[in-house]
Write an enzyme that holds these catalytic residues in place. Structure first.
Site, mmCIF file in Angstrom:
data_model
loop_
_atom_site.group_PDB
_atom_site.id
_atom_site.type_symbol
_atom_site.label_atom_id
_atom_site.label_comp_id
_atom_site.label_asym_id
_atom_site.label_seq_id
_atom_site.Cartn_x
_atom_site.Cartn_y
_atom_site.Cartn_z
ATOM 1 C CG ASP A 9 -6.384 -36.502 26.574
ATOM 2 O OD1 ASP A 9 -6.805 -35.385 26.927
ATOM 3 O OD2 ASP A 9 -5.297 -36.667 25.986
ATOM 4 N NE ARG B 252 -7.010 -39.861 24.217
ATOM 5 C CZ ARG B 252 -8.047 -39.287 23.607
ATOM 6 N NH1 ARG B 252 -7.854 -38.437 22.618
ATOM 7 N NH2 ARG B 252 -9.286 -39.550 23.983
ATOM 8 N NE ARG C 55 -3.428 -37.242 17.488
ATOM 9 C CZ ARG C 55 -4.069 -36.859 18.591
ATOM 10 N NH1 ARG C 55 -5.113 -37.533 19.009
ATOM 11 N NH2 ARG C 55 -3.653 -35.812 19.273
ATOM 12 C CG HIS D 105 -9.016 -35.966 16.235
ATOM 13 N ND1 HIS D 105 -9.072 -35.876 17.617
ATOM 14 C CD2 HIS D 105 -8.462 -37.177 15.956
ATOM 15 C CE1 HIS D 105 -8.570 -36.988 18.137
ATOM 16 N NE2 HIS D 105 -8.190 -37.782 17.155
ATOM 17 C CB CYS E 162 -13.532 -33.716 21.802
ATOM 18 S SG CYS E 162 -12.700 -32.864 20.481
#
Ligand code: ARG
Length: 276
Positions: free
Chosen positions: A70, A95, A140, A169, A269
Site C-alpha cells: 500500500d 502499514r 482511521r 478516509h 490516495c
C-alpha cells in the site's frame, strides 16, 4: 460557466506502485483473492504522473519498498502544511512500516517530522482547506490525532465523522476544489451520506455553495480527486460529478486508476501535496 478558474502549481510526493498488491483486507474494497494486474497499475499510475507534469505540477518520488503493497498511497504518509510535516501512525499494523521510508525522504529533503501519538493517516483524513483543515475520524484517524494536528500545525482543525465503511478516509468522501483566500473560504465537493448528521450540517454551514456528489460518483472514487484550482484530475466513472464541475467552470481531466480501486484507492490516495 463564465467564471475563469485559475490553477496554482503544486508540488506532489508520490511512490511508484512497483510492489503494489492486495495481500490483506483493511477496507471493504480489498479482496486478497481477486487478482491485481501490476503492469496495468504501473501504466495507469504513469499516466497520472505524465498528466500532472503536463499541467505544470512538480512530482517527487519516494522509492518503493518490497513487502509494503500500500506504499503507493502516498497521501496517507503525512500531511504537510506551511512546511510542517505531521507524520503518520497507521491504524493497520501491516502499514505501520511505511512511515519509515517516508520520514527518511522528508529528513533528506530538509524537513523535521512530528510523530503523532495517536492513529493518524496523513492526507487520507486531513484535508487542508485554506484557513482551516478538515479532518475525518470514525475509521482511521482519531479525535486525539485531530488535537495533535491542531497543536502542531497551528491551524484550526474541524473534525468530521465518517459513517460509511466504503468511505473510510475523508479523502474518499470529500475534496477541495479551491482553497480560497482574499476573503473567500474556497469550495469543496462532498458526498453527504458518508458523514454523520452533525458533520453534514457543519459542511453545509461552511460551504453553502459546495458541489454535492452522488453515491455513484463516490463509488467510482470521484471524491478522491485532485484539483489545482482549475483542472480537476478525476476518475472517469464519476460522470455526474464531471458534468457538475464543467457547469461550475472547472476543467475535468479524467484519469483512470481502476486497478487501485481494488485496494480502496484512487487519484488522491496516490498523491501527497507538499505545501511549503
Ligand atoms: N489499502 C489502503 C488502506 O486501506 C488504501 C489507502 C487509500 N488511501 C487514501 N488516501 N484513501 O489503507
Amino acid at each position: 460557466m463564465t467564471e475563469s478558474r485559475v490553477p496554482r502549481r503544486r508540488r506532489y510526493l508520490v511512490c511508484e506502485p512497483r510492489h503494489f498488491a492486495v495481500q490483506y483486507a483493511i477496507n471493504p474494497w480489498m479482496h486478497p483473492d481477486a487478482p491485481v494486474d501490476v503492469g496495468r497499475a504501473q501504466a495507469q499510475w504513469q499516466t497520472l504522473m505524465d498528466v500532472y507534469r503536463d499541467h505544470g505540477h512538480t512530482v517527487e518520488t519516494v522509492a518503493p519498498v518490497p513487502g509494503l503493497p500500500d506504499m503507493v498511497f502516498a497521501a496517507n504518509a503525512a500531511v504537510v502544511v506551511g512546511g510542517r510535516v505531521l507524520g503518520s501512525l497507521f491504524h493497520a499494523p501491516e502499514r505501520r512500516p511505511e512511515s519509515v521510508p517516508y520520514e527518511a525522504w522528508f529528513k533528506a529533503a530538509g524537513y523535521d517530522v512530528y510523530h503523532p501519538e495517536s492513529v493518524c493517516e496523513g492526507e487520507g483524513d486531513f484535508v487542508p482547506a485554506g484557513r482551516w483543515i478538515l479532518a475525518g475520524t470514525g475509521f482511521r484517524t482519531t479525535r486525539e490525532a485531530h488535537r495533535e494536528a491542531q497543536e502542531f500545525l497551528g491551524v484550526p482543525v474541524i473534525g468530521l465523522t465518517l459513517v460509511d465503511p466504503y468511505f473510510y478516509h475523508l479523502d474518499t468522501a470529500l475534496f477541495v476544489l479551491d482553497e480560497g483566500g482574499d476573503g473567500s473560504d474556497g469550495n469543496i465537493v462532498y458526498y453527504p451520506e458518508a458523514f454523520s448528521p452533525g458533520s453534514r450540517e457543519v459542511l453545509a454551514r461552511l460551504y453553502p455553495d459546495a458541489v454535492i456528489a452522488t453515491r455513484q460518483d463516490a463509488m467510482a472514487f470521484g471524491l478522491n480527486s485532485v484539483s489545482d484550482g482549475r483542472h480537476v484530475f478525476v476518475a472517469p466513472g464519476a460522470t455526474d460529478l464531471i458534468a457538475r464541475l464543467t457547469e461550475r467552470g472547472y476543467v475535468p481531466v479524467p484519469v483512470d486508476l481502476s486497478e487501485f480501486q481494488k485496494a480502496g484507492g484512487g487519484i488522491k490516495c496516490c498523491t501527497q501535496e507538499i505545501r511549503s
